[in-house]
Scaffold this active site. Structure first.
Site, PDB file in Angstrom:
ATOM      1  N   LYS A   1      23.445   5.953  -4.383  1.00 26.13           N
ATOM      2  CA  LYS A   1      24.013   4.641  -4.060  1.00 26.13           C
ATOM      3  C   LYS A   1      25.539   4.684  -4.191  1.00 26.13           C
ATOM      4  O   LYS A   1      26.266   4.217  -3.309  1.00 26.13           O
ATOM      5  CB  LYS A   1      23.417   3.594  -5.020  1.00 26.13           C
ATOM      6  CG  LYS A   1      23.714   2.177  -4.649  1.00 26.13           C
ATOM      7  CD  LYS A   1      22.854   1.206  -5.471  1.00 26.13           C
ATOM      8  CE  LYS A   1      23.719   0.064  -5.935  1.00 26.13           C
ATOM      9  NZ  LYS A   1      23.731  -0.208  -7.341  1.00 26.13           N
TER      10      LYS A   1
ATOM     11  N   LYS B   1       6.677  -7.126  -1.859  1.00 24.71           N
ATOM     12  CA  LYS B   1       6.119  -6.806  -3.174  1.00 24.71           C
ATOM     13  C   LYS B   1       6.503  -7.899  -4.170  1.00 24.71           C
ATOM     14  O   LYS B   1       7.664  -8.309  -4.215  1.00 24.71           O
ATOM     15  CB  LYS B   1       6.692  -5.456  -3.637  1.00 24.71           C
ATOM     16  CG  LYS B   1       6.313  -5.086  -5.058  1.00 24.71           C
ATOM     17  CD  LYS B   1       7.058  -3.849  -5.550  1.00 24.71           C
ATOM     18  CE  LYS B   1       6.604  -3.528  -6.956  1.00 24.71           C
ATOM     19  NZ  LYS B   1       7.546  -3.463  -7.994  1.00 24.71           N
TER      20      LYS B   1
ATOM     21  N   LYS C   1      10.278  -9.434  -9.881  1.00 17.95           N
ATOM     22  CA  LYS C   1      11.297 -10.382 -10.347  1.00 17.95           C
ATOM     23  C   LYS C   1      12.608 -10.165  -9.590  1.00 17.95           C
ATOM     24  O   LYS C   1      13.376 -11.102  -9.411  1.00 17.95           O
ATOM     25  CB  LYS C   1      11.490 -10.286 -11.859  1.00 17.95           C
ATOM     26  CG  LYS C   1      11.930  -8.938 -12.348  1.00 17.95           C
ATOM     27  CD  LYS C   1      12.006  -8.929 -13.863  1.00 17.95           C
ATOM     28  CE  LYS C   1      12.232  -7.535 -14.396  1.00 17.95           C
ATOM     29  NZ  LYS C   1      11.136  -6.587 -14.117  1.00 17.95           N
TER      30      LYS C   1
HETATM   31  P1  ADP Z   1       9.201  -6.081 -11.448  1.00 21.59           P
HETATM   32  O1  ADP Z   1       9.010  -5.458 -10.092  1.00 21.59           O
HETATM   33  O2  ADP Z   1       8.920  -7.541 -11.438  1.00 21.59           O
HETATM   34  O3  ADP Z   1      10.572  -5.753 -12.004  1.00 21.59           O
HETATM   35  P2  ADP Z   1       8.317  -4.090 -13.266  1.00 21.59           P
HETATM   36  O4  ADP Z   1       8.972  -3.040 -12.435  1.00 21.59           O
HETATM   37  O5  ADP Z   1       8.929  -4.417 -14.598  1.00 21.59           O
HETATM   38  O6  ADP Z   1       8.142  -5.421 -12.407  1.00 21.59           O
HETATM   39  O7  ADP Z   1       6.795  -3.664 -13.453  1.00 21.59           O
HETATM   40  C1  ADP Z   1       6.101  -3.586 -14.667  1.00 21.59           C
HETATM   41  C2  ADP Z   1       4.709  -3.067 -14.367  1.00 21.59           C
HETATM   42  O8  ADP Z   1       4.005  -3.976 -13.486  1.00 21.59           O
HETATM   43  C3  ADP Z   1       4.699  -1.719 -13.680  1.00 21.59           C
HETATM   44  O9  ADP Z   1       3.663  -0.941 -14.263  1.00 21.59           O
HETATM   45  C4  ADP Z   1       4.373  -2.006 -12.231  1.00 21.59           C
HETATM   46  O10 ADP Z   1       3.629  -0.977 -11.653  1.00 21.59           O
HETATM   47  C5  ADP Z   1       3.548  -3.296 -12.312  1.00 21.59           C
HETATM   48  N1  ADP Z   1       3.865  -4.136 -11.134  1.00 21.59           N
HETATM   49  C6  ADP Z   1       4.996  -4.860 -10.950  1.00 21.59           C
HETATM   50  N2  ADP Z   1       4.973  -5.524  -9.777  1.00 21.59           N
HETATM   51  C7  ADP Z   1       3.798  -5.211  -9.196  1.00 21.59           C
HETATM   52  C8  ADP Z   1       3.183  -5.577  -7.954  1.00 21.59           C
HETATM   53  N3  ADP Z   1       3.759  -6.410  -7.108  1.00 21.59           N
HETATM   54  N4  ADP Z   1       1.962  -5.056  -7.671  1.00 21.59           N
HETATM   55  C9  ADP Z   1       1.358  -4.227  -8.548  1.00 21.59           C
HETATM   56  N5  ADP Z   1       1.869  -3.838  -9.724  1.00 21.59           N
HETATM   57  C10 ADP Z   1       3.082  -4.313 -10.055  1.00 21.59           C
END
Ligand code: ADP
Ligand code: TRP
Length: 331
Positions: free
Chosen positions: A116, A200, A203
């Protein structure tokens, strides 16, 4: 019960949403039913991006309360806060000395930053702190400290578990057999849960449905799911619908087939489909939500559970750390 030691960490970086529930929390709660599981809230790993202590503490409570409310098996699971175990900071310092710098250069998250920065014509390390750069070493310390055999993680974390295995190997090569070699287990079943806008649920996209939103808010969010503009009479493609996709994670096979038919046959408007989705999600989550709300207004109870978890985790951490210290520094 299986003999294997399962360990995983979850970062307290946001209020848990339905994507976290399906992709991370539920599989962990299920796994805790049959395995001795170390499960911690990885607050130290949140530090490289989050600088507000209150926010980290709040999300730590939310994450812990969610797991407990969902029925984490408290006999098998040792639930604790990563930062409560000092041996993990200590072990990370020791592991620095057997970890090649080149390994860290290859880490996906660091490489993504470098790419990036390069594209933007910036210094390659702009915005990279050492917490981000050495993230995999701290994670190796987590994994090796508790003698983990199996580390269930999302696909994005697989490389980190492989690094932990590599680091254990380098260490054992220099100092003799000290660490077990952990294995990543990638959960593939869940898939990606879509958010309100069809991307997807994350947050970062501000498109989430909070897992334990009060009933009224849950309904409002579900009613805001973006759809196409088909009339109620028209036949709709369930596989293209966020509503249908979400429903599949909460309903049983017969209900899913029935709902699919209602999409394909036509005659059901999106408003009705959303109401059906809301009622399903709400019925699955209602009891856990009540327990979640109870815990969140009795923080002392969460503190006590985390303190008990830390006490149990510390017994193992102290033994491992003493062994490593002896191997590196002598008696
Ligand atoms: P975010 O995308 O909201 O920042 P994180 O990256 O902190 O979420 O994800 C925490 C956990 O939740 C991870 O193990 C991730 O695989 C799962 N997870 C997050 N969003 C999804 C989604 N849309 N579908 C399936 N699993 C998810
Ligand atoms: N890095 C993981 C994540 O971002 C969280 C984590 C920290 C972890 N330490 C761990 C996962 C040890 C498994 C094992 O999701």
């Amino acid at each position: 019960m299986s003999e294997k030691i399962v360990l995983t960490g979850i970062k307290p970086t946001g209020t848990p949403h339905l994507g976290n529930y399906v992709g991370a929390l539920k599989p962990l709660v299920d796994m805790s039913q049959n395995n001795r599981t170390f499960m911690f809230i990885a607050d130290l790993h949140a530090l490289n991006t989050m600088h507000d202590p209150h926010e980290i503490a709040e999300h730590t409570y939310e994450m812990a309360a969610s797991l407990i409310a969902m029925g984490l098996n408290m006999e098998n699971a040792i639930l604790f806060r990563q930062s409560d175990i000092v041996q993990v900071y200590q072990l990370a310092t020791l592991l620095n000395n057997v970890t090649p710098k080149g390994l860290m250069n290859r880490a996906h998250s660091y490489k993504a930053m470098v790419e990036k920065n390069t594209a933007a014509g910036e210094d390659i390390d702009a915005g990279v702190n050492m917490g981000l750069y050495t993230y995999p070493i701290l994670m190796a310390a987590d994994i090796l400290l508790y003698n983990s055999d199996i580390v269930p993680v999302g696909a994005d974390q697989k490389q980190h578990v492989e690094f932990a295995r590599d680091i254990a190997g380098y260490f054992n090569h220099i100092y003799g057999e000290t660490f077990k070699l952990p294995e990543p287990v990638i959960s593939e079943t869940a898939g990606t849960i879509p958010g309100l806008d069809g991307r997807k649920m994350s947050k970062s996209y501000d498109n989430t449905i909070p897992l334990f939103a009060p009933e009224g808010e849950l309904k409002k969010k579900i009613m805001r799911i973006i759809t196409d503009s088909k009339t109620p009479e028209e036949s709709k493609d369930p596989d293209e619908s966020t509503i249908f996709h979400l429903y599949c994670h909460f309903a049983n096979t017969d209900e899913i087939e029935n709902f699919r038919k209602m999409f394909v046959d036509g005659g059901m408007g999106y408003g009705t489909a959303k109401t059906i989705l809301f009622e399903k999600v709400n019925s699955v989550l209602a009891n856990a939500r009540t327990e979640y709300e109870r815990l969140m207004s009795n923080r002392g109870e969460i503190d006590a559970i985390l303190a008990d978890g830390a006490k149990r985790a510390r017994v193992v951490a102290e033994q491992t750390f003493a062994r490593v210290r002896r191997a590196m520094l002598g008696e």
